[in-house]
Motif scaffolding. Structure first.
Motif, PDB file in Angstrom:
ATOM      1  N   ARG A  41       2.163  11.151   5.888  1.00 32.36           N
ATOM      2  CA  ARG A  41       3.375  11.954   6.113  1.00 32.36           C
ATOM      3  C   ARG A  41       3.002  13.444   6.224  1.00 32.36           C
ATOM      4  O   ARG A  41       3.538  14.173   7.049  1.00 32.36           O
ATOM      5  CB  ARG A  41       4.319  11.735   4.920  1.00 32.36           C
TER       6      ARG A  41
ATOM      7  N   PRO B 124       2.996  22.071  -4.280  1.00 35.31           N
ATOM      8  CA  PRO B 124       1.704  22.509  -3.736  1.00 35.31           C
ATOM      9  C   PRO B 124       0.570  21.624  -4.250  1.00 35.31           C
ATOM     10  O   PRO B 124      -0.338  21.272  -3.500  1.00 35.31           O
ATOM     11  CB  PRO B 124       1.562  23.939  -4.256  1.00 35.31           C
ATOM     12  N   GLY B 125       0.646  21.221  -5.522  1.00 34.72           N
ATOM     13  CA  GLY B 125      -0.395  20.375  -6.113  1.00 34.72           C
ATOM     14  C   GLY B 125      -0.553  19.057  -5.372  1.00 34.72           C
ATOM     15  O   GLY B 125      -1.666  18.560  -5.193  1.00 34.72           O
ATOM     16  N   ASN B 126       0.569  18.502  -4.947  1.00 36.03           N
ATOM     17  CA  ASN B 126       0.537  17.228  -4.230  1.00 36.03           C
ATOM     18  C   ASN B 126      -0.135  17.396  -2.863  1.00 36.03           C
ATOM     19  O   ASN B 126      -0.935  16.559  -2.439  1.00 36.03           O
ATOM     20  CB  ASN B 126       1.979  16.735  -4.052  1.00 36.03           C
TER      21      ASN B 126
ATOM     22  N   ALA C 183       0.835  -1.202   0.000  1.00 37.00           N
ATOM     23  CA  ALA C 183       0.000   0.000   0.000  1.00 37.00           C
ATOM     24  C   ALA C 183       0.873   1.256   0.000  1.00 37.00           C
ATOM     25  O   ALA C 183       1.769   1.384   0.811  1.00 37.00           O
ATOM     26  CB  ALA C 183      -0.891  -0.012   1.232  1.00 37.00           C
ATOM     27  N   PRO C 184       0.628   2.156  -0.935  1.00 38.98           N
ATOM     28  CA  PRO C 184       1.520   3.310  -1.030  1.00 38.98           C
ATOM     29  C   PRO C 184       0.962   4.571  -0.403  1.00 38.98           C
ATOM     30  O   PRO C 184       1.480   5.635  -0.606  1.00 38.98           O
ATOM     31  CB  PRO C 184       1.604   3.496  -2.538  1.00 38.98           C
ATOM     32  N   ARG C 185      -0.141   4.449   0.345  1.00 39.06           N
ATOM     33  CA  ARG C 185      -0.844   5.661   0.751  1.00 39.06           C
ATOM     34  C   ARG C 185      -0.138   6.372   1.892  1.00 39.06           C
ATOM     35  O   ARG C 185      -0.709   6.721   2.882  1.00 39.06           O
ATOM     36  CB  ARG C 185      -2.287   5.294   1.130  1.00 39.06           C
ATOM     37  N   ARG C 186       1.192   6.591   1.750  1.00 42.35           N
ATOM     38  CA  ARG C 186       1.952   7.169   2.837  1.00 42.35           C
ATOM     39  C   ARG C 186       2.006   8.680   2.764  1.00 42.35           C
ATOM     40  O   ARG C 186       2.260   9.336   3.755  1.00 42.35           O
ATOM     41  CB  ARG C 186       3.375   6.587   2.825  1.00 42.35           C
ATOM     42  N   THR C 187       1.809   9.244   1.577  1.00 43.38           N
ATOM     43  CA  THR C 187       1.953  10.698   1.446  1.00 43.38           C
ATOM     44  C   THR C 187       0.975  11.423   2.363  1.00 43.38           C
ATOM     45  O   THR C 187       1.366  12.333   3.088  1.00 43.38           O
ATOM     46  CB  THR C 187       1.731  11.137  -0.010  1.00 43.38           C
TER      47      THR C 187
ATOM     48  N   TYR D 256      -2.364  19.788  -2.092  1.00 43.72           N
ATOM     49  CA  TYR D 256      -3.791  20.062  -2.326  1.00 43.72           C
ATOM     50  C   TYR D 256      -4.549  18.799  -2.753  1.00 43.72           C
ATOM     51  O   TYR D 256      -5.739  18.675  -2.503  1.00 43.72           O
ATOM     52  CB  TYR D 256      -3.987  21.125  -3.422  1.00 43.72           C
ATOM     53  N   TYR D 257      -3.856  17.896  -3.430  1.00 40.89           N
ATOM     54  CA  TYR D 257      -4.497  16.651  -3.866  1.00 40.89           C
ATOM     55  C   TYR D 257      -5.028  15.884  -2.654  1.00 40.89           C
ATOM     56  O   TYR D 257      -6.128  15.333  -2.684  1.00 40.89           O
ATOM     57  CB  TYR D 257      -3.486  15.807  -4.645  1.00 40.89           C
ATOM     58  N   HIS D 258      -4.248  15.872  -1.595  1.00 40.32           N
ATOM     59  CA  HIS D 258      -4.676  15.151  -0.385  1.00 40.32           C
ATOM     60  C   HIS D 258      -5.513  16.016   0.552  1.00 40.32           C
ATOM     61  O   HIS D 258      -6.469  15.550   1.136  1.00 40.32           O
ATOM     62  CB  HIS D 258      -3.457  14.610   0.370  1.00 40.32           C
TER      63      HIS D 258
END
Lengths: 256, 220
Positions: free
Chosen positions: B12, B42-44, B5-9, B46-48
């Protein structure tokens, strides 16, 4: 004007000739018709290079023929690159207003409706989806997206946005109120994402948004289907700077 | 086949935001600072989390969940030793989310979720402290008139809730830095429990004084 961060990617050196040659693939996302004026194509070349500020300025200087590229450039800049939250929201509101004016003047132009919905949708996410819904923005966004699809059934990005609308509403107000008050349904949302992928199979953004929607709707951040979508999005070769930003976002998801 | 599972961003982002909020105070931390600290676009971010409020809400939800679990343990408190441990654990949790208490009024005025849910937090704390008083009373550790329970519980909740603000005003530049955690938490636990002094059974009263003295010597 904000634009505190400028961005230019040398990886995608588009000019008028290459924009025309690759137009169908570059605009598989929105089925935008090929412009007839060179000046408008030049503004699009700046957009696809990633010089969003100049694309915006050139588009604005071209009158109605340049409105779509100007709005798209400002929205993409705001969504991916603007570091300041407040400036970002100002850019979305300005874009929504420009698109609203454009839709009033060109009611049969799908782009005018789509960018109105996109800018308002991103603005709503930025201020609070629940508050935006309470202020009636939800109906306006939904109507603009349905109008886009009615005018251009091949508009992949409008399908993604409509999918995101269903997912966001359900995530923020719950399935019952979401369905009763805003007509939001999980199955319809998921079908919209799938349709977007059918229309534009090379879209990394469709996969990123689909993954986000799945996590919102199914509540599992480790959803294996979402993981697969991120992997697919990361493996798609970008055609322009905007697609590169999407690919980088997917890569960041898989980095840890 | 999906890999791990990569949902670490998203996780973090929350961890780093909590650290920044605690260190500098939520009003002083922008989304620009958060994305720069994480070295993401910033896009990353805002994505989350499309809005800073979503970060605040997510962190608050975590705090509320942990607090709820911990407060339920107040039923098991029987004596001063248990109460000392319970208050200390509670202060440790508050310390982990100290940004909420550092700028509480400011957050309440601009965040609807906090405005409504913090009232629940206060009620839940009061309910837990009353359960603690009840448990200690039944075990014979305190002798308190039932008419005094409400006021005593409320006083304890006020000290519990505003202790870190008091520490902050005393020394704004250092009080909430990690190296001061131990002293601030001990002082907080001591002052909350000190409100029980008039009601403690003599042996329990002596034990609390011993615990406080031991802590004072440890920090001398």
């Amino acid at each position: 004007m904000a634009w505190t961060s400028t961005f230019f990617s040398n990886a995608y050196p588009f000019d008028v000739e290459s924009v025309v040659r690759h137009w169908c693939r570059l605009h598989a996302c929105d089925a935008e018709p090929l412009p007839t004026q060179d000046a408008v194509l030049e503004a699009w070349a700046l957009f696809h290079c990633g010089d969003f500020r100049r694309a915006f300025e050139s588009g604005l200087g071209l009158g109605s023929a340049g409105t779509t590229v100007a709005i798209k450039a400002s929205c993409i800049y705001a969504n991916y690159l603007e570091p300041t939250e407040k400036e970002r929201l100002v850019l979305f509101l300005e874009a929504a207003e420009r698109a609203r004016t454009q839709a009033a003047q060109e009611p049969h132009n799908p782009a005018a409706w789509y960018w109105q919905a996109y800018a308002l949708g991103r603005y709503s996410q930025g201020v609070s989806v629940a508050r935006a819904l309470a202020e009636g923005l939800g109906q306006r966004i939904r109507h603009a997206l349905e109008k886009t699809i009615e005018l251009q059934p091949l508009h992949g990005d409008a399908h993604i946005a409509l999918g995101a609308f269903h997912a966001e509403v359900i995530d923020k107000v719950g399935p019952l109120i979401g369905r009763m008050t805003y007509g939001a349904r999980k199955d319809v949302g998921l079908a919209m994402y799938r349709k977007a992928l059918e229309l534009n199979p090379d879209s990394a953004m469709a996969r990123l948004e689909y993954a986000r929607g799945l996590i919102m709707l199914e509540g599992n951040p480790d959803n294996p289907a979402a993981t697969r979508l991120y992997q697919q999005a990361a493996s798609i070769e970008p055609m322009d700077a905007k697609e590169m930003l999407d690919r980088d976002l997917a890569l960041a998801e898989l980095k840890d | 086949m999906a890999k791990k599972a990569p949902r670490r961003t998203a996780e973090r982002i929350l961890e780093v935001t909590l650290e920044l909020f605690n260190r500098f105070g939520e009003p002083n931390v922008s989304t620009t600072l958060i994305s720069a600290e994480l070295n993401i676009s910033p896009g990353n971010l805002y994505y989350h989390y499309p809005a800073k409020d979503e970060l605040i809400n997510s962190l608050f939800d975590r705090y509320e969940r942990s607090l709820s679990e911990l407060l339920n343990a107040s039923d098991n408190v029987r004596d001063v030793e248990d109460a000392w441990f319970f208050m200390h654990t509670l202060f440790e949790l508050i310390w982990q989310y100290r940004f909420l208490y550092r700028d509480l009024n400011d957050l309440l005025s601009k965040n609807r979720r906090l405005e409504t849910h913090f009232q629940w937090v206060l009620k839940n704390k009061t309910r837990a402290v009353k359960a603690l008083l009840d448990g200690m009373s039944r075990a014979g550790s305190i002798d308190i008139d039932s008419r005094e329970v409400e006021a005593t519980a409320t006083s304890m909740v006020v000290v519990l809730t505003y202790w870190l603000s008091y520490e902050y005003v005393r020394d704004p530049r250092h009080a909430l830095e990690p190296e001061h955690a131990q002293v601030a938490l001990m002082r907080g636990a001591h002052h909350v429990l000190n409100l029980l002094m008039p009601y403690l059974e003599p042996g329990q009263r002596q034990h609390l004084l011993t615990l406080v003295t031991a802590y004072d010597q440890g920090n001398a």
